[in-house]
Design a protein around this motif. Structure first.
Motif, PDB file in Angstrom:
ATOM      1  N   GLU A  34       0.838  -1.209   0.000  1.00 46.04           N
ATOM      2  CA  GLU A  34       0.000   0.000   0.000  1.00 46.04           C
ATOM      3  C   GLU A  34       0.866   1.249   0.000  1.00 46.04           C
ATOM      4  N   SER A  37       2.483   1.591  -3.438  1.00 45.28           N
ATOM      5  CA  SER A  37       1.491   2.037  -4.427  1.00 45.28           C
ATOM      6  C   SER A  37       1.233   3.532  -4.289  1.00 45.28           C
ATOM      7  N   ARG A  48      -4.263   5.991  -7.072  1.00 43.02           N
ATOM      8  CA  ARG A  48      -3.775   4.735  -6.485  1.00 43.02           C
ATOM      9  C   ARG A  48      -4.473   3.537  -7.111  1.00 43.02           C
ATOM     10  N   ILE A  51      -2.706   1.819 -10.091  1.00 41.72           N
ATOM     11  CA  ILE A  51      -1.423   1.148  -9.886  1.00 41.72           C
ATOM     12  C   ILE A  51      -1.631  -0.364  -9.793  1.00 41.72           C
ATOM     13  N   PRO A  53       0.244  -3.642  -8.832  1.00 38.14           N
ATOM     14  CA  PRO A  53       1.473  -4.016  -8.127  1.00 38.14           C
ATOM     15  C   PRO A  53       2.334  -5.060  -8.836  1.00 38.14           C
ATOM     16  N   ILE A  93       6.055  -3.693  -7.336  1.00 40.62           N
ATOM     17  CA  ILE A  93       5.579  -3.440  -5.978  1.00 40.62           C
ATOM     18  C   ILE A  93       5.459  -4.733  -5.179  1.00 40.62           C
TER      19      ILE A  93
END
Length: 108
Positions: A34, A37, A48, A51, A53, A93
């Protein structure tokens, strides 16, 4: 019989600790993901929600300068030493969050 019960209790206690540790790690991975991101979204002026990951940082325009900034921000945020190449060694991510979560101590 008493010895078997004691042995079973010890095995159960060990398994319970293992499950708790795995659950804590999963929670830390989510928290770190989190944060990452939000970092990418803020830096690139994206929402957000946009995004993914699993996409490489390069898909979001992360260059070598941004990678060094990410390294410094990770160290500040999580209190861990990270190599300058961390964004290239863990190129998205998800992978980076897993790596960091293993280094960040569990909350007391």
């Amino acid at each position: 019989l008493r010895v078997k019960r004691l042995a079973c209790k010890e095995v159960f206690a060990a398994m319970s600790n293992e499950f708790a540790t795995a659950a804590q790690l999963d929670e830390r991975v989510l928290e770190v993901a989190e944060w990452l991101s939000a970092w990418v979204a803020t830096r690139q002026n994206l929402s957000r929600d946009s995004i993914d990951p699993a996409l490489p940082f390069a898909c979001y325009g992360l260059d070598s300068v941004a990678a060094l900034e990410l390294t410094a921000d990770l160290e500040d945020q999580f209190g861990i030493a990270t190599p300058d190449t961390v964004a290239w060694s863990h190129p998205n991510i998800t992978e980076l969050a897993i790596w960091i979560a293993q280094l960040v101590p569990a909350a007391a």
